[in-house]
Design an enzyme around this catalytic site. Structure first.
Site, PDB file in Angstrom:
ATOM      1  N   ARG A  54       0.669  -1.203  -0.081  1.00 23.33           N
ATOM      2  CA  ARG A  54       0.187  -0.190   0.027  1.00 23.33           C
ATOM      3  C   ARG A  54       0.883   1.239  -0.171  1.00 23.33           C
ATOM      4  O   ARG A  54       0.515   2.086  -0.667  1.00 23.33           O
ATOM      5  CB  ARG A  54      -1.081   0.088   1.233  1.00 23.33           C
ATOM      6  CG  ARG A  54      -1.864   1.266   1.293  1.00 23.33           C
ATOM      7  CD  ARG A  54      -3.014   1.121   1.994  1.00 23.33           C
ATOM      8  NE  ARG A  54      -3.131   0.372   3.232  1.00 23.33           N
ATOM      9  CZ  ARG A  54      -2.629   0.835   4.363  1.00 23.33           C
ATOM     10  NH1 ARG A  54      -2.315   1.800   4.473  1.00 23.33           N
ATOM     11  NH2 ARG A  54      -2.625  -0.260   5.418  1.00 23.33           N
ATOM     12  N   TYR A 106      -9.316  23.152 -13.366  1.00 19.90           N
ATOM     13  CA  TYR A 106     -10.125  21.794 -13.702  1.00 19.90           C
ATOM     14  C   TYR A 106     -11.428  22.030 -12.845  1.00 19.90           C
ATOM     15  O   TYR A 106     -11.323  21.931 -11.315  1.00 19.90           O
ATOM     16  CB  TYR A 106      -9.194  20.645 -13.458  1.00 19.90           C
ATOM     17  CG  TYR A 106      -9.833  19.473 -13.214  1.00 19.90           C
ATOM     18  CD1 TYR A 106     -10.703  18.953 -14.299  1.00 19.90           C
ATOM     19  CD2 TYR A 106     -10.159  18.411 -12.160  1.00 19.90           C
ATOM     20  CE1 TYR A 106     -11.473  17.788 -14.504  1.00 19.90           C
ATOM     21  CE2 TYR A 106     -10.728  17.480 -12.144  1.00 19.90           C
ATOM     22  CZ  TYR A 106     -11.548  17.002 -13.236  1.00 19.90           C
ATOM     23  OH  TYR A 106     -12.239  15.603 -13.424  1.00 19.90           O
ATOM     24  N   ASP A 178      -0.727  22.856 -11.083  1.00 19.89           N
ATOM     25  CA  ASP A 178      -1.063  21.711 -11.859  1.00 19.89           C
ATOM     26  C   ASP A 178      -0.634  22.054 -13.282  1.00 19.89           C
ATOM     27  O   ASP A 178      -1.075  22.943 -13.949  1.00 19.89           O
ATOM     28  CB  ASP A 178      -2.774  21.717 -12.013  1.00 19.89           C
ATOM     29  CG  ASP A 178      -3.415  20.648 -12.730  1.00 19.89           C
ATOM     30  OD1 ASP A 178      -2.766  20.205 -13.693  1.00 19.89           O
ATOM     31  OD2 ASP A 178      -4.583  20.312 -12.512  1.00 19.89           O
ATOM     32  N   LYS A 203      -3.699  12.075 -18.423  1.00 22.33           N
ATOM     33  CA  LYS A 203      -3.523  12.911 -19.700  1.00 22.33           C
ATOM     34  C   LYS A 203      -2.325  12.681 -20.587  1.00 22.33           C
ATOM     35  O   LYS A 203      -1.931  11.465 -20.933  1.00 22.33           O
ATOM     36  CB  LYS A 203      -3.811  14.261 -19.520  1.00 22.33           C
ATOM     37  CG  LYS A 203      -5.075  14.482 -18.337  1.00 22.33           C
ATOM     38  CD  LYS A 203      -6.560  13.965 -18.903  1.00 22.33           C
ATOM     39  CE  LYS A 203      -7.594  14.641 -18.306  1.00 22.33           C
ATOM     40  NZ  LYS A 203      -8.023  13.722 -17.128  1.00 22.33           N
TER      41      LYS A 203
HETATM   42  N1  PLP Z   1      -6.288  18.359 -13.400  1.00 20.87           N
HETATM   43  C1  PLP Z   1      -6.588  18.935 -14.779  1.00 20.87           C
HETATM   44  C2  PLP Z   1      -5.941  19.892 -15.539  1.00 20.87           C
HETATM   45  C3  PLP Z   1      -7.358  17.841 -15.677  1.00 20.87           C
HETATM   46  O1  PLP Z   1      -7.705  18.166 -16.857  1.00 20.87           O
HETATM   47  C4  PLP Z   1      -7.882  16.816 -14.709  1.00 20.87           C
HETATM   48  C5  PLP Z   1      -8.812  15.791 -15.596  1.00 20.87           C
HETATM   49  O2  PLP Z   1      -9.557  16.028 -16.399  1.00 20.87           O
HETATM   50  C6  PLP Z   1      -7.619  16.580 -13.540  1.00 20.87           C
HETATM   51  C7  PLP Z   1      -6.519  17.531 -12.919  1.00 20.87           C
HETATM   52  C8  PLP Z   1      -8.278  15.298 -12.637  1.00 20.87           C
HETATM   53  O3  PLP Z   1      -7.308  14.237 -13.153  1.00 20.87           O
HETATM   54  P1  PLP Z   1      -7.938  12.762 -13.006  1.00 20.87           P
HETATM   55  O4  PLP Z   1      -9.207  12.580 -13.769  1.00 20.87           O
HETATM   56  O5  PLP Z   1      -6.876  11.801 -13.355  1.00 20.87           O
HETATM   57  O6  PLP Z   1      -8.349  12.517 -11.655  1.00 20.87           O
END
Ligand code: PLP
Length: 384
Positions: A54, A106, A178, A203
């Site tokens: 884990r 996001y 991010d 992504k």
């Molecule tokens: N950050 C961005 C810019 C995203 O586009 C996304 C998902 O679309 C996320 C975070 C969240 O990621 P996850 O879908 O892998 O949880």
């Protein structure tokens, strides 16, 4: 000439997954480590560095080492999703903390942050591309975390990473970025002053739309990082070994994918900007984008593979355009080899800053002419 080999470039590191030989078979492809438990030494120690699956796994550690190398980070950690990575940063903060986050980000993480009061925190949303607004929102010795997303989904808003780091640090806060859309190929936030970098590895890092994963990379593996490690372990949020292996394989082509997809996005942004049924193109690579100058400063060799278009005649025309595409895939997510189109307002709901006529485009690896022709046909059909 010096005998010392110069440091390897990110493209080489990624292509060879750091290039370590597998010691038993000499395989060029690393194995998948699936064991959940490990044998203790007779004197009660765990000298291998592994005790239980884990908190830790060797395949996960390998993928983390690649990400840390690409980001120029001290360490990296993988999670079961981008959301697990992002929320772990907040859950690791001391309570109560004041957090500053962007208005354009996001939507799923924004929605989670809105409810962060239940974890003892207050969150203030500001336009982080406006440094005065950011400075005004960050409170000395009160704000613990400044979160930015650049380019910010889905308007591709650009925030100045170096300036945001300075504002955060002057107040005694950490800066987390991010960087899902920029990827380490185009931007390395730690070199610009950020403390933590986050990726939805679902992504571009993986790039093949077949793994849900999240990553954090850090400039400093003490302090908050230790708390984040504890959160990941206690919440069981680690990535599984098979997903980590797929991610390792995906990252081998990261450099080539990101550069090619970025080139395609740039071509599409220019051509769509001249389209009679497009009212606007949002892409930081265009000189008329408000974040262009800052993006040019902090993004190397390109502005990313994400763009949005504003379809003339409003929301219905946008939804009808998305309904007509044949080569583009009408689906959520981004960063895969296949190009995706999505009407974001349908997903993000009323709290979103996303205009109703916006279509988000994730440029894939297909031929750019095929992509343009398909969208052109769909856009023209939408106005018949
Ligand atoms: N950050 C961005 C810019 C995203 O586009 C996304 C998902 O679309 C996320 C975070 C969240 O990621 P996850 O879908 O892998 O949880």
């Amino acid at each position: 000439m010096s005998d010392k080999r110069p440091p390897l470039k990110p493209r080489t590191l990624a292509a060879q997954a750091l290039g370590e030989d597998e010691p038993v078979t000499k395989a060029v492809v690393p194995p998948v480590h699936v064991a959940t438990t490990f044998i203790r030494d007779p004197d009660n120690q765990y000298r291998s560095g592994y005790s239980y699956g884990r908190p830790d796994n060797a395949t996960v550690r390998h993928a983390e080492a690649v990400i840390a190398a690409l980001e120029g980070a001290q360490a990296a950690m993988l999670f079961g999703s981008g959301m697990a990575a992002a929320t772990s940063v907040v859950l690791a903060l001391e309570k109560p903390s004041h957090i500053v986050a962007p208005k354009v980000m996001y939507w799923g993480f924004r929605a989670w942050l809105i409810s962060a009061a239940r974890f003892g925190h207050t969150v203030e949303f500001v336009d982080t591309s406006d440094l005065e607004a950011l400075r005004a929102a960050v409170k000395k010795d009160v704000t613990r975390l400044v979160w930015i997303e650049t380019p910010g989904n889905p308007l591709w808003t650009i925030t100045d990473i170096g300036a945001a780091a300075e504002i955060a640090h002057q107040a005694g806060a950490l800066l987390a970025v991010d960087s899902t859309v920029a990827t380490p190929i185009l931007s390395q936030p730690i070199s610009l002053g950020a403390d933590i970098v986050m990726h939805s590895a679902t992504k571009f890092l993986n790039g093949h739309s077949d793994v849900i994963a999240g990553a954090l990379a850090t400039a400093n593996s003490g302090g908050l990082w230790k708390n984040i490690q504890a959160v990941r372990s206690h919440h069981g949020a680690t990535l599984g070994p098979f997903e980590a292996w797929l991610l390792l394989r995906g990252m081998r082509t990261l450099d080539m994918r990101v550069r090619t997809q970025t080139e395609t996005a740039t071509q599409l942004a220019i051509r769509l900007g001249r389209h009679p049924n497009v009212a606007g193109v949002l892409y930081p690579g265009l000189k008329n984008h408000p974040g262009h100058a800052v993006a040019a400063k902090q993004m190397k060799s390109g502005f990313g593979a994400m763009l949005s278009i504003l379809v003339k005649n409003g929301e219905r025309a946008a939804i009808d355009t998305a309904a007509r595409v044949e080569v583009w895939k009408r689906a959520t997510s981004l960063g895969g080899v296949e190009s995706l189109v999505e009407h974001r307002a349908s997903v993000e709901g009323p709290s979103s800053p996303c205009p109703p006529e916006l279509l988000r485009l994730s440029a894939g690896l297909e031929d750019p002419d095929d992509l343009f022709t398909d969208l052109d046909r769909a856009l023209r059909g939408a106005n018949q």
